[in-house]
Design an enzyme around this catalytic site. Structure first.
Site, PDB file in Angstrom:
ATOM      1  N   HIS A 199       0.977  -1.080   0.035  1.00  0.00           N
ATOM      2  CA  HIS A 199      -0.021  -0.136  -0.071  1.00  0.00           C
ATOM      3  C   HIS A 199       0.825   1.295   0.158  1.00  0.00           C
ATOM      4  CE1 HIS A 199      -2.395  -3.023   2.245  1.00  0.00           C
ATOM      5  NE2 HIS A 199      -3.284  -2.765   1.528  1.00  0.00           N
ATOM      6  N   HIS A 215       0.884   4.796   2.095  1.00  0.00           N
ATOM      7  CA  HIS A 215       0.351   5.347   3.043  1.00  0.00           C
ATOM      8  C   HIS A 215       0.255   6.737   3.020  1.00  0.00           C
ATOM      9  CE1 HIS A 215      -0.259   1.760   5.621  1.00  0.00           C
ATOM     10  NE2 HIS A 215       0.135   1.047   4.601  1.00  0.00           N
ATOM     11  N   HIS A 265      -3.607   4.061   5.115  1.00  0.00           N
ATOM     12  CA  HIS A 265      -3.686   4.225   3.727  1.00  0.00           C
ATOM     13  C   HIS A 265      -3.960   5.376   2.934  1.00  0.00           C
ATOM     14  CE1 HIS A 265      -4.686  -0.470   3.433  1.00  0.00           C
ATOM     15  NE2 HIS A 265      -3.620  -0.155   4.116  1.00  0.00           N
ATOM     16  N   HIS A 304     -11.740   0.515   1.372  1.00  0.00           N
ATOM     17  CA  HIS A 304     -10.724  -0.353   1.223  1.00  0.00           C
ATOM     18  C   HIS A 304     -11.179  -1.358   0.004  1.00  0.00           C
ATOM     19  CE1 HIS A 304      -6.756  -2.394   1.483  1.00  0.00           C
ATOM     20  NE2 HIS A 304      -7.468  -3.630   1.608  1.00  0.00           N
ATOM     21  N   HIS A 347      -9.313   2.874  -1.651  1.00  0.00           N
ATOM     22  CA  HIS A 347      -8.348   3.909  -1.223  1.00  0.00           C
ATOM     23  C   HIS A 347      -7.403   4.066  -2.579  1.00  0.00           C
ATOM     24  CE1 HIS A 347      -8.429   2.058   3.028  1.00  0.00           C
ATOM     25  NE2 HIS A 347      -9.619   2.893   2.836  1.00  0.00           N
ATOM     26  N   ASP A 355      -4.369   1.465  -2.225  1.00  0.00           N
ATOM     27  CA  ASP A 355      -4.540   0.245  -2.396  1.00  0.00           C
ATOM     28  C   ASP A 355      -3.900  -0.369  -3.643  1.00  0.00           C
ATOM     29  OD1 ASP A 355      -5.821   0.297   0.124  1.00  0.00           O
ATOM     30  OD2 ASP A 355      -8.114   0.152  -0.889  1.00  0.00           O
ATOM     31  N   HIS A 391       3.377  -5.040   4.116  1.00  0.00           N
ATOM     32  CA  HIS A 391       2.811  -5.863   5.209  1.00  0.00           C
ATOM     33  C   HIS A 391       3.280  -7.264   5.449  1.00  0.00           C
ATOM     34  CE1 HIS A 391       0.082  -2.433   6.336  1.00  0.00           C
ATOM     35  NE2 HIS A 391       0.132  -2.059   4.908  1.00  0.00           N
ATOM     36  N   ARG A 430       3.458  -3.983   9.771  1.00  0.00           N
ATOM     37  CA  ARG A 430       4.225  -3.314   8.562  1.00  0.00           C
ATOM     38  C   ARG A 430       5.554  -3.903   8.783  1.00  0.00           C
ATOM     39  NH1 ARG A 430       1.679   2.868   9.131  1.00  0.00           N
ATOM     40  NH2 ARG A 430      -0.620   1.869   9.177  1.00  0.00           N
TER      41      ARG A 430
END
Length: 135
Positions: free
Chosen positions: A28, A30, A46, A54, A63, A66, A104, A121
């Site tokens: 993702h 952020h 995100h 999401h 998002h 994403d 992640h 993360r």
């Protein structure tokens, strides 16, 4: 290494990541370009300038940050390539310059709100403009 290239209304995202556990890992953009916290929580949530739910990178409602999943092979290496809509390398509210990219620990299920249940993360990198291309 993650490279972003503007291609008209799309951004080409190309990544090569090593050192992962084999299998899928949520990937993702952020909201904050801050990777100082040991758990990368300083990067915020995100990137989501439109307040969408999401979802998958191909979903109409998602998002902007994403990107789906990286798939690490048995050696822990992952290669990713996708053209993403809803982000830019410009100066508008959809710009990702100055934000962070996160890998992640777990698979993004693409549905659980607001994070896809992707777990902790594992890696954090700042997104900045560069004249160099790394691969």
């Amino acid at each position: 290494t993650v490279n972003f290239t503007q291609k008209g209304e799309l951004v080409l995202v190309e990544a090569r990541v090593t050192g992962l556990a084999p299998g899928p890992h949520g990937f993702h953009i952020h909201e904050k370009g801050n990777c100082t916290a040991p758990d990368a929580s300083s990067a915020g949530g995100h990137f989501n300038p439109t307040g969408a739910p999401h979802g998958a990178p191909t979903a109409s409602a998602r998002h902007a940050g994403d990107l789906g999943n990286l798939e690490a092979d048995a050696g822990g290496g992952a290669v990713y390539r996708a053209e993403i809509r809803g982000i830019s390398l410009g100066a508008g509210e959809d710009s990702i310059i100055g934000r962070a990219v996160i890998v992640h620990a777990n698979r993004d299920d693409l549905t659980t709100q607001p994070t896809g249940n992707a777990g902790g993360r594992q890696a954090c990198g700042l997104i900045s403009k560069s004249k160099d291309k790394w691969f």
